[in-house]
Motif scaffolding. Structure first.
Motif, PDB file in Angstrom:
ATOM      1  N   PHE A 108      -0.267   5.270   6.693  1.00  0.00           N
ATOM      2  CA  PHE A 108       1.055   4.673   6.517  1.00  0.00           C
ATOM      3  C   PHE A 108       0.938   3.282   5.894  1.00  0.00           C
ATOM      4  O   PHE A 108       1.673   2.925   4.984  1.00  0.00           O
ATOM      5  N   ASP A 109      -0.029   2.519   6.406  1.00  0.00           N
ATOM      6  CA  ASP A 109      -0.220   1.159   5.909  1.00  0.00           C
ATOM      7  C   ASP A 109      -0.539   1.185   4.417  1.00  0.00           C
ATOM      8  O   ASP A 109       0.008   0.419   3.632  1.00  0.00           O
ATOM      9  N   ASP A 155      -6.410   9.151   9.789  1.00  0.00           N
ATOM     10  CA  ASP A 155      -5.698   8.173  10.598  1.00  0.00           C
ATOM     11  C   ASP A 155      -4.283   7.966  10.058  1.00  0.00           C
ATOM     12  O   ASP A 155      -4.079   7.578   8.923  1.00  0.00           O
ATOM     13  N   GLU A 156      -3.297   8.249  10.914  1.00  0.00           N
ATOM     14  CA  GLU A 156      -1.889   8.152  10.475  1.00  0.00           C
ATOM     15  C   GLU A 156      -1.517   6.711  10.146  1.00  0.00           C
ATOM     16  O   GLU A 156      -0.829   6.449   9.175  1.00  0.00           O
ATOM     17  N   GLU A 157      -1.974   5.812  11.007  1.00  0.00           N
ATOM     18  CA  GLU A 157      -1.518   4.428  10.879  1.00  0.00           C
ATOM     19  C   GLU A 157      -2.030   3.807   9.590  1.00  0.00           C
ATOM     20  O   GLU A 157      -1.284   3.167   8.852  1.00  0.00           O
ATOM     21  N   VAL A 158      -3.318   4.043   9.319  1.00  0.00           N
ATOM     22  CA  VAL A 158      -3.883   3.485   8.089  1.00  0.00           C
ATOM     23  C   VAL A 158      -3.240   4.149   6.887  1.00  0.00           C
ATOM     24  O   VAL A 158      -2.929   3.499   5.883  1.00  0.00           O
ATOM     25  N   ARG A 169     -11.822  -0.746   5.640  1.00  0.00           N
ATOM     26  CA  ARG A 169     -10.413  -1.015   5.333  1.00  0.00           C
ATOM     27  C   ARG A 169     -10.312  -1.996   4.166  1.00  0.00           C
ATOM     28  O   ARG A 169      -9.504  -1.808   3.264  1.00  0.00           O
ATOM     29  N   SER A 202      -8.806  -1.413   0.241  1.00  0.00           N
ATOM     30  CA  SER A 202      -7.855  -2.263  -0.483  1.00  0.00           C
ATOM     31  C   SER A 202      -8.421  -2.636  -1.841  1.00  0.00           C
ATOM     32  O   SER A 202      -7.698  -2.626  -2.842  1.00  0.00           O
ATOM     33  N   LYS A 228      -3.296 -12.612   0.250  1.00  0.00           N
ATOM     34  CA  LYS A 228      -2.012 -11.920   0.273  1.00  0.00           C
ATOM     35  C   LYS A 228      -1.078 -12.631  -0.699  1.00  0.00           C
ATOM     36  O   LYS A 228      -1.088 -13.850  -0.771  1.00  0.00           O
ATOM     37  N   GLU A 239      -6.290 -12.773   3.349  1.00  0.00           N
ATOM     38  CA  GLU A 239      -6.503 -11.619   4.211  1.00  0.00           C
ATOM     39  C   GLU A 239      -7.976 -11.548   4.591  1.00  0.00           C
ATOM     40  O   GLU A 239      -8.336 -11.105   5.673  1.00  0.00           O
ATOM     41  N   TRP A 240      -8.830 -11.969   3.683  1.00  0.00           N
ATOM     42  CA  TRP A 240     -10.266 -11.924   3.945  1.00  0.00           C
ATOM     43  C   TRP A 240     -10.927 -13.002   3.093  1.00  0.00           C
ATOM     44  O   TRP A 240     -10.618 -13.151   1.911  1.00  0.00           O
ATOM     45  N   THR A 249       2.440   2.315   2.101  1.00  0.00           N
ATOM     46  CA  THR A 249       3.559   1.409   1.869  1.00  0.00           C
ATOM     47  C   THR A 249       3.100   0.028   1.403  1.00  0.00           C
ATOM     48  O   THR A 249       3.865  -0.914   1.456  1.00  0.00           O
ATOM     49  N   ASP A 250       1.854  -0.075   0.969  1.00  0.00           N
ATOM     50  CA  ASP A 250       1.392  -1.404   0.552  1.00  0.00           C
ATOM     51  C   ASP A 250       1.855  -1.711  -0.877  1.00  0.00           C
ATOM     52  O   ASP A 250       2.653  -0.973  -1.458  1.00  0.00           O
ATOM     53  N   GLU A 251       1.334  -2.774  -1.431  1.00  0.00           N
ATOM     54  CA  GLU A 251       1.828  -3.257  -2.721  1.00  0.00           C
ATOM     55  C   GLU A 251       1.490  -2.300  -3.859  1.00  0.00           C
ATOM     56  O   GLU A 251       2.129  -2.327  -4.902  1.00  0.00           O
ATOM     57  N   THR A 275     -14.000  -0.919  11.130  1.00  0.00           N
ATOM     58  CA  THR A 275     -12.843  -0.758  10.258  1.00  0.00           C
ATOM     59  C   THR A 275     -13.023   0.385   9.258  1.00  0.00           C
ATOM     60  O   THR A 275     -12.168   0.567   8.403  1.00  0.00           O
TER      61      THR A 275
END
Lengths: 357, 375
Positions: free
Chosen positions: A133-134, A128-131, A262, A266, A329, A340-341, A137-139, A122
């Protein structure tokens, strides 16, 4: 002759005589007593050999010696010898290096559990585009886009005592725009809507056990996430040696070290969003969250540039260590919230070289 | 794209709106979406197969659209609007025979859609706060719904006026306090009328509509955190449940005892599915991993990191491991083979060593024998 002499020697003198007399007799040539006497002598010789050289058969271990004093003695001896040998080798290597000069091979890097870390899939790749983006747009995106300013409410578990109160006060001087409130026995789930209504972006709850702060709940508002940390080794300002004067109200710079996975990202974002985005450099203060082996060390420093090369730092305190217990979360809801973890002991930390943050 | 999509045997919907396909045998994951317009509105909430041949995938997004994904072509072929965003996000999606579609929103409207019509053919109201809707795999007209303060209801789509079965309130607890309903997931037990549900109060209930008893015929408890997902393995009598702390357990449905736990998860479970024929279970959730556990030895077989939080999961009914053997996959297959060949070509031949080894092996026992003789 024999019969008459022996009793005399026993009465007259001590053991010295005893030893000498039979030897003389042996030399005199008493065939019968010779055998056993020799054996004794040989044994003595062997012992001498052991003392002088310390040579053992290859599969001999010190623990086989029954006598405790002797065992201890031998153990110390072996240890000393090993140390000597090690020093010798070290000296030799150093000399060789010096002799080779520039051509010397590069020094070996010592093995630590950090540089032997098990690869974590992780680990965030910055491209990385996806991460991206994630994360975009997170909180926390509202904060990182500069739409909100942090406003922090610090409170404690019910009826704080002793160090916890002072710890909260000192945290409030570190974090700009922080307000310490007495808990007044209120439930967190009822506090949170009120905080949201008053535009707080963080709720920070310090838990205490026997007058010592031992837990920290960090809840991002209005819609999570919530992190729960274990707090340890809290040292308040008073207990820090060579500390500087009390911090000023300037917003500090934030240093986040080693948050690579990852989950680490966060958590790093969670800490970053505690402080205003534009540090006031005139204050020359820096708050550091340093992650090492999943422990997050917090330090608060003031720095000064002495000249072009030298920088002086001065610790302002407090200092403490955090360890992540869970990341949930949504806002605080330990019973029905989705995690989440979660740290699962003995399952996740079974491998010492695997790190989560 | 088509070649890739044909390889995949596991499909996942993520919170970032990306449809993900995983080929377990290849250990590869693919994203099927347009990365330029990602948005959180496209968050995928439900997945199901569009046809029995498993060539089409129906994907339900948060904004109330259902998209059709063709696994043959590897792209979205169709998109249609099923319900308003006001109905809340999809809690269930199912394909009915004859290109029909069944959707359920969070606020309770269960709707039947036919092709070429923008208005639903039939509609029934399942009450508020629906957490899950499931269609019976055997009887295509039977639908179960349930949610928070909304007990299990089983509907017949032919008669949408009122449910054929409603669960009665649970018996009061030992303090004579009311026990609330909070159905999080349910499944029809094959070959019987029974329905198994899991609740937000960490209970597992089995309801039997054929018996006069409207309360659960079996009550079991697992853990202390809300159960979020449930699935029935192919081999009967057990149920797999997962909770918000990332604990998955196998429970026996005869006595309600825990048969074993599956380890290795870090975050809450969002969806569980057992393979229709193999003894494996796939789980996905907030920790962004797809995990596949074997049900017999309860070992973790596969673990794939998929970068986004995962909402839903769908297994294809074919064998998980063998995806490469199919005819249409040659194009990609060859490439991989080439790479492998290169690797193999560059390696030195190690033919002699095994021979020696075998020789040693032969010798060793002889030595032992000799030793024994000596002894």
């Amino acid at each position: 002759m024999d019969v008459s002499e022996v009793p005399v020697s026993q009465v007259d003198s001590g053991t010295k005589w005893m030893k000498r007399t039979p030897k003389k007799k042996n030399r005199g040539g008493n065939g019968e007593k010779r055998g056993p006497q020799r054996k004794v002598e040989e044994e003595e010789d062997e012992k001498k050999m052991e003392n002088s050289e310390g040579v053992f058969p290859p599969n001999f271990s010190v623990s086989e010696i029954k006598n405790k004093q002797r065992r201890h003695h031998m153990f110390m001896k072996i240890k000393q010898e090993k140390r000597k040998l090690k020093l010798q080798v070290k000296k030799k290597k150093k000399k060789e290096r010096e002799a080779l000069g520039d051509k010397a091979p590069p020094k070996e890097v010592p093995k630590t559990i950090e540089n032997q870390r098990v690869y974590d899939e992780t680990t965030v790749d910055p491209e990385d585009e996806e991460v991206a983006f994630d994360e975009g747009t997170d909180e926390f995106s509202a904060y990182f886009n500069g739409l909100t300013n942090p406003k922090v409410l610090i409170t404690t578990s019910d009826r704080p005592r002793g160090r916890t109160v002072r710890f909260c006060e000192q945290l409030a001087t570190v974090i700009p725009n922080a307000h310490v409130y007495y808990r007044r026995g209120l439930a967190l789930k009822r506090v949170i809507p009120q905080c949201v209504a008053r535009n707080f972006t963080y709720l920070m709850v310090v838990n205490e056990d026997r007058k010592m702060p031992n837990g920290l709940v960090l809840c991002h508002l209005p819609d999570g996430p919530t992190a729960h940390f274990k707090v340890s080794s809290v040292r308040l300002r008073k207990e820090i040696k060579r500390r500087g004067k009390d911090p000023t109200e300037h917003s500090p710079e934030v240093i986040l070290n080693n948050f690579s996975t990852r989950l680490g990202h966060s958590i790093g974002r969670l800490f970053a969003a505690l402080f205003p985005q534009d540090p006031q450099f005139i204050g020359r203060q820096a708050a550091t969250f340093h992650n090492q082996r999943d422990f997050i060390f917090f330090r608060f420093h003031r720095y000064i540039f002495k000249n072009e090369k030298k920088v002086g730092i001065q610790e302002l305190g407090p200092r403490f260590t955090l360890k992540l217990r869970s990341l949930q979360k949504g806002t605080f809801d330990s019973k029905y919230g989705e995690y989440e973890w979660v740290l699962k002991r003995h399952e996740m930390d079974a491998c010492r070289r695997k790190f989560q943050l | 794209m088509g070649e890739r999509s044909r390889l995949c045997s596991v499909w996942l919907g993520s919170e970032t709106g990306i449809l993900k396909g995983v080929s377990v045998s290849r250990k590869q994951a693919f994203n099927f979406c347009n990365t330029s317009h990602l948005s959180r509105d496209q968050e995928l909430r439900a997945l199901c197969w569009g046809d029995p041949a498993e060539s089409e995938l129906l994907v339900g997004a948060v904004d109330g659209t259902v998209k059709t994904f063709s696994t043959e072509k590897g792209e979205f072929t169709e998109s249609r609007r099923c319900g308003d965003p006001e109905d809340g996000c999809f809690t269930g999606l199912a394909a009915l025979g004859g290109s029909g579609l069944l959707t359920c929103g969070e606020r309770g409207p269960v709707r039947v859609w036919r092709e070429d019509s923008t208005e639903p053919v039939a509609e029934l109201d399942a009450g508020k706060n629906v957490c899950r809707m499931r269609l019976s795999p055997v009887h295509p007209n039977r639908v179960a719904t349930g949610g928070k303060e909304n007990g299990l209801k089983i509907w017949d789509l032919e008669r949408p006026e009122e449910p054929t079965f409603t669960a009665k309130n649970l018996r009061d607890d030992w303090l004579d306090l009311r026990r609330a309903h909070w159905v999080r997931d349910m499944a029809f037990i094959p070959e019987t009328d029974k329905v198994v549900t899991c609740t937000g109060f960490h209970q597992i209930h089995v309801f039997d509509p054929s018996s006069p008893q409207r309360r659960p015929v079996l009550e079991a408890d697992y853990g202390e955190y809300p159960l979020t997902a449930l699935s029935l393995p192919a081999a009967g009598n057990t149920v797999v449940v997962g909770n918000t702390h990332g604990e998955i357990a196998l429970l026996d449905l005869r006595k309600g005892l825990v048969r074993g736990c599956l380890k290795g998860l870090a975050g809450g479970v969002r969806w569980l599915q057992c393979h229709p024929s193999q003894p494996v279970v796939a789980s996905c959730g907030l920790d962004r991993f797809l995990r596949i556990h074997g049900l017999e030895d309860r070992k973790l077989l596969h673990k794939v990191y998929l970068k986004s939080r995962l909402n839903c999961l769908l297994l294809s009914s074919r064998d998980l491991e063998d995806a490469a053997g199919e005819a249409g996959t040659e194009g990609v297959g060859e490439e991989v083979k080439d790479e492998e060949d290169e690797v193999w070509d560059t390696m030195e031949q190690v033919e002699e060593k095994p021979k020696r080894k075998t020789g040693e092996e032969e010798e060793e026992p002889q030595k032992k024998r000799k030793k024994k003789k000596k002894a």
